[in-house]
Design an enzyme around this catalytic site. Structure first.
Site, PDB file in Angstrom:
ATOM      1  N   GLN A 158       5.019   6.704   5.920  1.00 13.92           N
ATOM      2  CA  GLN A 158       4.625   5.608   5.016  1.00 13.92           C
ATOM      3  C   GLN A 158       3.766   6.150   3.866  1.00 13.92           C
ATOM      4  O   GLN A 158       2.555   5.913   3.805  1.00 13.92           O
ATOM      5  CB  GLN A 158       3.851   4.545   5.801  1.00 13.92           C
ATOM      6  CG  GLN A 158       4.731   3.806   6.806  1.00 13.92           C
ATOM      7  CD  GLN A 158       3.937   2.995   7.813  1.00 13.92           C
ATOM      8  OE1 GLN A 158       2.933   3.483   8.357  1.00 13.92           O
ATOM      9  NE2 GLN A 158       4.363   1.782   8.092  1.00 13.92           N
ATOM     10  N   ASP A 162       1.677   6.569   0.617  1.00 10.25           N
ATOM     11  CA  ASP A 162       0.942   5.561  -0.161  1.00 10.25           C
ATOM     12  C   ASP A 162       1.404   5.542  -1.612  1.00 10.25           C
ATOM     13  O   ASP A 162       1.550   6.597  -2.239  1.00 10.25           O
ATOM     14  CB  ASP A 162      -0.558   5.872  -0.138  1.00 10.25           C
ATOM     15  CG  ASP A 162      -1.210   5.380   1.138  1.00 10.25           C
ATOM     16  OD1 ASP A 162      -0.480   4.983   2.062  1.00 10.25           O
ATOM     17  OD2 ASP A 162      -2.458   5.409   1.211  1.00 10.25           O
ATOM     18  N   ASN A 183       0.841  -1.188   0.000  1.00  7.82           N
ATOM     19  CA  ASN A 183       0.000   0.000   0.000  1.00  7.82           C
ATOM     20  C   ASN A 183       0.883   1.247   0.000  1.00  7.82           C
ATOM     21  O   ASN A 183       0.517   2.287  -0.531  1.00  7.82           O
ATOM     22  CB  ASN A 183      -0.883   0.012   1.248  1.00  7.82           C
ATOM     23  CG  ASN A 183      -1.605   1.323   1.424  1.00  7.82           C
ATOM     24  OD1 ASN A 183      -2.455   1.671   0.622  1.00  7.82           O
ATOM     25  ND2 ASN A 183      -1.217   2.084   2.441  1.00  7.82           N
ATOM     26  N   HIS A 184       2.047   1.093   0.633  1.00  8.96           N
ATOM     27  CA  HIS A 184       2.920   2.251   0.835  1.00  8.96           C
ATOM     28  C   HIS A 184       4.373   1.789   0.830  1.00  8.96           C
ATOM     29  O   HIS A 184       4.649   0.590   0.831  1.00  8.96           O
ATOM     30  CB  HIS A 184       2.594   2.896   2.182  1.00  8.96           C
ATOM     31  CG  HIS A 184       2.554   1.911   3.314  1.00  8.96           C
ATOM     32  ND1 HIS A 184       1.393   1.300   3.747  1.00  8.96           N
ATOM     33  CD2 HIS A 184       3.527   1.366   4.076  1.00  8.96           C
ATOM     34  CE1 HIS A 184       1.655   0.460   4.724  1.00  8.96           C
ATOM     35  NE2 HIS A 184       2.949   0.466   4.943  1.00  8.96           N
ATOM     36  N   ASP A 230      -0.860  -7.005   3.156  1.00  8.74           N
ATOM     37  CA  ASP A 230      -1.059  -5.984   4.185  1.00  8.74           C
ATOM     38  C   ASP A 230      -2.052  -4.923   3.709  1.00  8.74           C
ATOM     39  O   ASP A 230      -1.946  -4.439   2.582  1.00  8.74           O
ATOM     40  CB  ASP A 230       0.301  -5.338   4.458  1.00  8.74           C
ATOM     41  CG  ASP A 230       0.305  -4.423   5.649  1.00  8.74           C
ATOM     42  OD1 ASP A 230       0.024  -4.909   6.751  1.00  8.74           O
ATOM     43  OD2 ASP A 230       0.597  -3.224   5.480  1.00  8.74           O
ATOM     44  N   GLU A 243      -7.800   1.196  -3.007  1.00 12.23           N
ATOM     45  CA  GLU A 243      -8.655   2.384  -3.010  1.00 12.23           C
ATOM     46  C   GLU A 243      -7.962   3.508  -3.769  1.00 12.23           C
ATOM     47  O   GLU A 243      -6.765   3.729  -3.641  1.00 12.23           O
ATOM     48  CB  GLU A 243      -9.011   2.824  -1.581  1.00 12.23           C
ATOM     49  CG  GLU A 243      -7.893   3.505  -0.860  1.00 12.23           C
ATOM     50  CD  GLU A 243      -8.235   3.975   0.543  1.00 12.23           C
ATOM     51  OE1 GLU A 243      -9.364   3.780   1.022  1.00 12.23           O
ATOM     52  OE2 GLU A 243      -7.333   4.544   1.180  1.00 12.23           O
ATOM     53  N   GLU A 272      -5.317  -9.154   4.582  1.00 16.02           N
ATOM     54  CA  GLU A 272      -5.760  -8.426   5.766  1.00 16.02           C
ATOM     55  C   GLU A 272      -6.740  -7.369   5.277  1.00 16.02           C
ATOM     56  O   GLU A 272      -6.340  -6.408   4.633  1.00 16.02           O
ATOM     57  CB  GLU A 272      -4.563  -7.751   6.447  1.00 16.02           C
ATOM     58  CG  GLU A 272      -4.966  -6.983   7.684  1.00 16.02           C
ATOM     59  CD  GLU A 272      -4.023  -5.831   8.031  1.00 16.02           C
ATOM     60  OE1 GLU A 272      -3.960  -5.483   9.212  1.00 16.02           O
ATOM     61  OE2 GLU A 272      -3.383  -5.261   7.127  1.00 16.02           O
ATOM     62  N   HIS A 291       0.261  -9.946  15.391  1.00 17.47           N
ATOM     63  CA  HIS A 291       1.276  -8.975  15.796  1.00 17.47           C
ATOM     64  C   HIS A 291       0.674  -7.598  16.094  1.00 17.47           C
ATOM     65  O   HIS A 291       1.393  -6.693  16.478  1.00 17.47           O
ATOM     66  CB  HIS A 291       2.327  -8.859  14.690  1.00 17.47           C
ATOM     67  CG  HIS A 291       1.738  -8.344  13.414  1.00 17.47           C
ATOM     68  ND1 HIS A 291       0.778  -9.046  12.713  1.00 17.47           N
ATOM     69  CD2 HIS A 291       1.929  -7.201  12.722  1.00 17.47           C
ATOM     70  CE1 HIS A 291       0.422  -8.339  11.656  1.00 17.47           C
ATOM     71  NE2 HIS A 291       1.104  -7.224  11.638  1.00 17.47           N
ATOM     72  N   ASP A 292      -0.631  -7.450  15.885  1.00 25.62           N
ATOM     73  CA  ASP A 292      -1.295  -6.173  16.136  1.00 25.62           C
ATOM     74  C   ASP A 292      -2.181  -6.274  17.376  1.00 25.62           C
ATOM     75  O   ASP A 292      -2.337  -7.346  17.962  1.00 25.62           O
ATOM     76  CB  ASP A 292      -2.143  -5.774  14.927  1.00 25.62           C
ATOM     77  CG  ASP A 292      -1.285  -5.367  13.732  1.00 25.62           C
ATOM     78  OD1 ASP A 292      -0.175  -4.836  13.954  1.00 25.62           O
ATOM     79  OD2 ASP A 292      -1.721  -5.593  12.586  1.00 25.62           O
TER      80      ASP A 292
HETATM   81  C1  GLC Z   1      -1.023  -3.631   8.877  1.00 29.13           C
HETATM   82  C2  GLC Z   1      -0.065  -4.361   9.781  1.00 29.13           C
HETATM   83  C3  GLC Z   1       0.420  -3.395  10.834  1.00 29.13           C
HETATM   84  C4  GLC Z   1       1.117  -2.223  10.147  1.00 29.13           C
HETATM   85  C5  GLC Z   1       0.217  -1.590   9.106  1.00 29.13           C
HETATM   86  C6  GLC Z   1       0.977  -0.633   8.218  1.00 29.13           C
HETATM   87  O1  GLC Z   1      -2.176  -3.243   9.512  1.00 29.13           O
HETATM   88  O2  GLC Z   1      -0.673  -5.483  10.333  1.00 29.13           O
HETATM   89  O3  GLC Z   1       1.269  -4.007  11.751  1.00 29.13           O
HETATM   90  O4  GLC Z   1       1.487  -1.260  11.090  1.00 29.13           O
HETATM   91  O5  GLC Z   1      -0.383  -2.549   8.270  1.00 29.13           O
HETATM   92  O6  GLC Z   1       1.727  -1.340   7.257  1.00 29.13           O
END
Ligand code: GLC
Length: 546
Positions: free
Chosen positions: A168, A170, A102-103, A200, A207, A242, A308-309
């Site tokens: 980050q 996009d 995404n970025h 991710d 979008e 995700e 991990h979140d």
């Molecule tokens: C996702 C990952 C998260 C990360 C984010 C930005 O949500 O699970 O850990 O900070 O993307 O890449």
């Protein structure tokens, strides 16, 4: 029906950086991970999902990528990565990596070039606006830690879009050159032997943002292109997305004919599992299963308890969320982003073995492919003195040895949990491997049984009427046969009558897994006994030669 590997998989999610250090620099690395593959093989997991391994300034734990074609030198080299894939293959283990497209990091050479000049070939690879976008405070992912979704770049003299942190930026997926380049990235890693990707932030990737109005257009067709592209390189390559989106959008990610992404994390079920555990009631899970849309053939859910979140509870009603917070994250320091809990499972459940086992059997009993976070199999704890999600990203605890056997350096990349009920002297792999009653031994046995019950991954799921709010009853019918899962979410024992709703044949039912040895259930399943916080998986039939 052809067998699909991701429907039979047990996925283990790990961060190379915190798994095993092999060279004493305090950072986990690929050689360290390779030395632990036999541990993972014994545990029974079939697939590794590696959190980002690319070169990175490390401001979002690797989710800020500075080179998609490399391995961060702290973790190893591309050569080490290929060796890892090879050693995994020798053990029948597949490797998936995070695809964070995404970025990029703001230190990625593409962004550096893009911001430096309007003539840069990379200028249009990012999303810019000359005027200050009107809704630049909206759409933040990390409330309290992220100011907005547009920031002004002095160097470019323009505003740039970032769904996540301001470092980050996009990528501009509307630009075909970006999509082609990501195609090359994907092809590169497939050639190196990965079996697929965890994508991710999938909804943000597709979008298109309109800075003047703040509107966002979704381009699901880009997912078809990605899928085609992967399929041409590696026929069985799969993507696990995700996408924490409302129910009505879910099917768009799979594609109406299952022609987009093969797997999605089931965020709705994740939250409702915690609600069920908090309330001692099966109802939230039943509601979640019944509300899940029917999936196109060959598509699957990925189930998870912890990753991990933080646990994102934003899909629950206010009163429901309050119940989960009260039980599992009552203190402000346990909560994050006004929506979630930044703890590991074992401390949330007070280290109670029965409740931990029930929680994981619940996850494994739901339709789909289970994903387990490293360290959960030994009941690791968290470190709430660390920032944001770092609390649950502490190093793996291998032994009662300095720094838990993770590193010989006295400066580990993140502190190892050393004190209290979850410190490495109490919770570690070596001790639990020697103890048949440990949580680790329980996980090994349970995963073995799970792999003998492929119906959970490939079968169709029917919710049974147990006539008891506290008991969950699920029946799975698949090409390999039928199984029944009966779980008691509350503390008091229960006996349920499932006669007429399930049928056992040829000497079945037989307990495949249970929290204790039970007397055999009667052939008509009219009285299935299950202790408080207990569980049973009963095989109802087995197909031979199908
Ligand atoms: C996702 C990952 C998260 C990360 C984010 C930005 O949500 O699970 O850990 O900070 O993307 O890449």
């Amino acid at each position: 029906m052809p067998e699909r590997w991701y429907q039979q998989a047990v996925v283990y999610c790990l961060d190379v950086e915190t798994f095993q250090d092999s060279n004493g620099d305090g950072v986990g690395d690929l050689h360290g991970l390779m030395s632990r593959l036999d541990y993972l093989a014994r545990l029974g997991v079939t697939t590794l999902w590696l959190n980002p391994i690319h070169p990175t300034p490390g401001r979002d734990d690797g989710y800020d990528v500075a080179d998609f074609y490399g391995v961060d030198p702290r973790l190893g080299s591309l050569g080490d990565f290929v060796e890892l894939v090879h050693q995994c293959e020798n053990r029948g283990i597949r490797v998936m990596i995070d695809l964070v497209v995404n970025h990029t990091s703001d230190e990625h050479p593409w962004f550096r070039s893009a911001r430096s000049s309007p003539d840069s070939p990379y200028r249009d690879w990012y999303v810019w606006s000359e005027a200050e976008p009107p809704k630049r405070e909206e759409g933040v992912v990390f409330p309290g830690y992220q100011r907005g979704t547009w920031s002004y770049d002095e160097e470019a003299g323009l505003w740039y879009h970032h769904r996540f942190y301001e470092f980050q930026p996009d990528l501009n997926w509307s630009n075909p050159a970006v999509r082609e380049e990501i195609g090359r990235v994907v092809a590169f890693w497939l050639e190196l032997g990965v079996s697929g990707f965890r994508m991710d932030g999938a909804p943000f990737v597709i979008e298109e943002v309109h800075p003047d109005t703040g509107e966002r257009t979704m381009h699901y067709e880009w997912l078809n292109d990605l899928r085609d592209h992967i399929g041409w390189r590696r026929g069985d390559g799969a993507v696990l997305a995700e996408a924490n989106v409302p129910r009505e959008q879910l099917l768009e990610f799979f594609g109406p004919r299952g022609d987009r992404l093969q797997m999605m994390f089931n965020f709705a079920e994740n939250q409702r599992m915690f609600l069920a555990l908090a309330r001692g009631s099966a109802t939230p899970v039943v509601t979640a299963i019944e509300a899940s849309p029917a999936l196109p053939p060959a598509c699957s859910w990925a189930t998870f308890l912890r990753n991990h979140d933080e646990i994102d509870l934003s899909g629950l009603k206010e009163s429901e969320r309050a119940d989960v917070f009260a039980q599992f994250g009552p203190e402000p320091e346990m909560q994050l982003y006004d929506r979630g809990i930044r703890r590991r499972l074992a401390p949330m459940l007070g280290g109670d073995r029965r409740r931990i086992a029930l929680a994981y059997v619940l996850q494994f009993s739901l339709p789909g492919t289970p994903v387990i976070r490293y360290g959960e199999e030994i009941g690791m704890g968290d470190d709430l003195t660390l920032e944001q999600r770092d609390s649950i990203r502490t190093p793996m605890q291998w032994a009662d040895a300095p720094r838990g056997g993770f590193t010989t350096s006295d400066r580990p990349v993140r502190p190892v949990v050393a004190k209290g009920d979850f410190g490495y002297p109490v919770v570690n792999v070596r001790d639990q491997q020697r103890d048949p009653d440990s949580l680790l031994s329980w996980f090994e046995r349970t995963i073995r049984v799970l792999r003998e019950c492929p119906e959970f991954g490939t079968g169709t799921c029917a919710v049974l009427d147990t006539r008891s709010e506290q008991v969950l009853g699920l029946r799975y019918d698949g090409p390999s046969g039928s199984v029944l899962a009966v779980l008691n979410l509350a503390e008091s024992p229960s006996t349920v009558d499932l006669a007429g709703q399930v049928e056992a044949t040829d000497g079945f039912p037989v307990d495949e897994l249970a929290d204790r040895p039970y007397d055999p259930a009667p052939a008509d399943l009219s009285a299935v006994e299950v202790d408080g916080r207990g569980y049973r998986w009963l095989r109802l039939s087995r197909t031979v030669g199908a």
